[in-house]
Design a protein around this motif. Structure first.
Motif, PDB file in Angstrom:
ATOM      1  N   ALA A   9       4.998  21.187  -6.737  1.00 12.99           N
ATOM      2  CA  ALA A   9       3.918  20.911  -7.717  1.00 12.99           C
ATOM      3  C   ALA A   9       4.588  21.813  -9.371  1.00 12.99           C
ATOM      4  CB  ALA A   9       2.362  21.521  -7.485  1.00 12.99           C
ATOM      5  N   LEU A  37       6.065  14.052  -0.531  1.00 15.99           N
ATOM      6  CA  LEU A  37       5.381  14.146  -1.837  1.00 15.99           C
ATOM      7  C   LEU A  37       6.509  13.394  -2.892  1.00 15.99           C
ATOM      8  CD1 LEU A  37       4.348  17.804  -1.530  1.00 15.99           C
ATOM      9  CD2 LEU A  37       3.145  16.025  -2.026  1.00 15.99           C
ATOM     10  N   ILE A  49      -1.789  13.683  -8.592  1.00  8.12           N
ATOM     11  CA  ILE A  49      -1.034  13.463  -6.705  1.00  8.12           C
ATOM     12  C   ILE A  49      -1.847  15.404  -6.735  1.00  8.12           C
ATOM     13  CG2 ILE A  49       0.208  14.248  -5.196  1.00  8.12           C
ATOM     14  CD1 ILE A  49       2.290  12.458  -7.186  1.00  8.12           C
ATOM     15  N   MET A  96       0.740  17.119 -10.644  1.00  8.56           N
ATOM     16  CA  MET A  96       1.141  17.121  -9.121  1.00  8.56           C
ATOM     17  C   MET A  96      -0.090  18.718  -8.682  1.00  8.56           C
ATOM     18  SD  MET A  96       2.659  18.180  -5.339  1.00  8.56           S
ATOM     19  CE  MET A  96       3.958  16.558  -5.927  1.00  8.56           C
TER      20      MET A  96
END
Length: 670
Positions: A357, A325, A338, A363
């Motif tokens: 996130a 990530l 994402i 994300m």
């Protein structure tokens, strides 16, 4: 099944080698005889038998000559001899070798049908004085079985190879003759009215002159007829005939197998050479056509800067998910969404992804019950906001510019998917180096060729980009196979989309670090690929882009990734056989030639990918260990597919070493 198959093949090769004197060949005894046979043998007649331990011998009556022929039957001169004997109304005794009699059964039947007598010259014309007792018994037994199977007869006549007259029998040969006589054989030597001829042209000329010049009171006959004994050739029992027929089939099968293997080696070598030529040709062409286009990664002029959605399916990926990530968030491409889909992980995958996130609005993390990778990707596709969707594995680490390079080919509206360049991150061990070479030599060279031939079979799960429109047109990812990436790519090709390879879009993946993990991974890949190939088999007969993919891509997969690996263990067995029992120098030259071709391909592929040549020292070892393992994977996968078994989603145990090579200083920008 593999062990049984290889055992049967080894038995066939050994039997063929024994038959053709490549294995267990017995040289004749030296000419000098230091311990001759007993005096009663040396001074006796040429026909010898042993009764209750007493040696008895006999000579032909005056005016009677027994014509005998050794060896064969010969396909050239035996028929000529038979014609000559029939022309003069003469019968003779043919001492045949079992191996030749099995190859020329029709001649054995003709000898018997024309009233001649059959005797044994052992199975391979071996010097019984130089063999073990067991080998001698085998030589005689096999010959009897061949005669029973080919002519339906049994013989009690025996001539020992490499002997002529009784006084030439040395002690070892006499001991062998005595053992045979104890088993009921009449030992027939030359001399005393018994004439001995080989089955050759010189013998034919000599016999022809002899028959032309014979007197009116001179008789030529068989051994037993001349001695007024019962025929040495008698009808074989039914069971013996069956056994003989089985032996004939076994020898014919072994010979056919050996011949077939010779041709298979030629064909396999030719196909391997053809594959290398194709890979080199298309790799060079790919470099010229792709690298000089504007932007180097673009298929058309101008760059692509459209926003993208990156979907990351994750199942128990806590060891590597953070690195994955963070590499995506560090991308130089500014417009990204994402989506992490946690597929029911039982470790900390969700917590790690959710924490990241929470600090970056690009994300989102979705959690679902475990349903498999295809379902996780479809979930991500459902939540995707943008028209270009990138799908990666949960252990993949992207280089900063990978996203940008990966989407450039979408400047061509015909392109529906793009395969990136996957590299092995953990290369420190021998197994890691082998996989690194496999990725660079095999996978990436193949993809260059598939790109130009427009028949790409797989966009790897580690790094691939797709048009959302193309994905929706084929119904998203299917759960029909275990190779969801291959199944999807084939579906896109059949739907008319171009699938291309972008070498500059580089991602690093963690390769299996143990043979057990490697086996599980490749077993799933191979089995899933076979499923996908079978699912899309109708592409062979379709027209347009689908037919092009089927006749190019599927043919390549069936031939080079299925058929040849299935045959490879047998070919290797034959190579070992040649090395041990045939021309070892020639076998070694073939292997060195194969290694040289592999090294050439490796050097070229590594140079194309701007990789160092250091791992090349492991390539010879790879041919002995890693290559065999991959063949076994294909075999097990094929058997599993044929049996109709179904596998689950085999997942590799991650250790978070996908960036190992990066951490050691390897450049990340190429």
């Amino acid at each position: 099944m593999l062990l049984l198959t290889l055992s049967a093949c080894a038995a066939a090769l050994l039997f063929e080698g024994f038959t053709y004197h490549q294995i267990g060949a017995v040289a004749p005894a030296p000419d000098r005889c230091t311990a001759p046979a007993p005096v009663e043998v040396r001074d006796g007649g040429p026909v010898i038998r042993v009764v209750d331990g007493t040696v008895e011998s006999a000579r032909m009556p005056a005016g009677t000559t027994a014509l005998t022929f050794d060896g064969g039957p010969d396909p050239v001169y035996t028929p000529r001899l038979l014609d000559l004997l029939r022309e003069h109304g003469v019968r003779a005794t043919f001492f045949v070798t079992g191996a030749e009699a099995a190859k020329h059964q029709a001649l054995v039947e003709r000898i018997r049908a024309e009233g001649h007598e059959l005797g044994s010259y052992t199975y391979t014309a071996a010097d019984l004085g130089q063999t073990s007792t067991a080998r001698g018994s085998l030589e005689l037994s096999l010959t009897q079985h061949v005669l029973a199977g080919s002519a339906g007869v049994h013989t009690r006549l025996l001539r020992l190879p490499y002997t002529t007259t009784p006084d030439g029998l040395c002690a070892a040969q006499w001991e062998a003759a005595e053992r045979a006589a104890d088993d009921g054989y009449l030992i027939v030597a030359a001399g005393g009215g018994v004439r001995q001829f080989p089955q050759t042209r010189a013998a034919y000329d000599e016999v022809a002159a002899l028959l032309e010049e014979r007197g009116t009171d001179e008789e030529f006959t068989t051994v037993t007829s001349g001695l007024e004994l019962p025929s040495g050739t008698t009808a074989a029992a039914t069971l013996d005939r069956w056994r003989g027929t089985g032996l004939l089939w076994a020898q014919a099968g072994a010979h056919a197998f050996a011949v077939g293997m010779t041709w298979l080696l030629v064909v396999a070598g030719a196909l391997t050479g053809l594959r290398m030529v194709l890979l080199f040709h298309f790799a060079r062409k790919h470099v010229r056509e792709v690298r000089r286009r504007p932007g180097r990664g673009g298929r058309l002029s101008g760059g692509v800067n459209a926003p993208v959605t990156i979907v990351v399916p994750a199942y128990n990926e806590e060891a590597g998910i953070e690195a994955t990530l963070r590499s995506l968030l560090a991308s130089t491409h500014p417009y990204t969404q994402i989506i992490v889909v946690d597929d029911g992980s039982s470790d900390r995958t969700y917590e790690i992804a959710d924490a990241i996130a929470a600090r970056d609005r690009r994300m989102m993390v979705i959690r679902q019950e475990n349903a498999g990778k295809s379902a996780a990707l479809n979930t991500g596709l459902y939540w995707a906001h943008f028209d270009i969707v990138i799908m990666i594995d949960g252990d993949t680490v992207f280089e900063p510019d990978a996203v940008h390079h990966l989407i450039q080919p979408f400047a061509d509206p015909a392109v529906g998917a793009v395969s990136g360049n996957t590299k092995v991150g953990n290369r420190r061990g021998l197994l890691g180096k082998w996989q690194h070479l496999e990725y660079v030599i095999g996978f990436n060279l193949d993809r260059r060729m598939f790109d130009l031939l427009e028949c790409m079979p797989t966009v790897p799960g580690a790094i691939g980009a797709f048009r959302r429109e193309a994905l929706l047109r084929v119904g998203g990812l299917s759960t029909d196979t275990l190779a969801e990436d291959t199944d999807l790519t084939m579906a896109l090709c059949r739907d008319g989309w171009r699938v291309v390879y972008e070498e500059k879009a580089i991602a690093w993946t963690e390769a299996p670090s143990s043979l057990r993990q490697l086996w599980k991974q490749r077993y799933r890949w191979c089995y899933g690929t076979l499923q996908a190939m079978w699912k899309h088999r109708h592409a062979f007969v379709e027209r347009g882009p689908a037919g092009r993919f089927g006749r190019r891509g599927l043919t390549y997969l069936w031939l080079f990734q299925t058929l040849l690996p299935l045959l490879a263990p047998i070919v290797d067995l034959y190579a070992v056989y040649g090395l041990l029992f045939q021309d070892a120098g020639q076998a070694l030259q073939v292997w060195l030639g194969f290694l040289a071709v592999q090294l050439g391909a490796a050097v070229y592929a590594l140079r194309l990918d701007r990789e160092g040549l250091g791992p090349l020292w492991t390539l010879p070892l790879q041919l002995f260990v890693y290559r065999q393992l991959m063949y076994l994977v294909v075999i097990q996968s094929t058997v599993t597919a044929l049996l109709g078994s179904r596998l689950g989603w085999h997942r590799m145990q991650r250790t978070g070493t996908a960036t190992e090579t990066l951490d050691r200083g390897t450049p990340v920008s190429h």
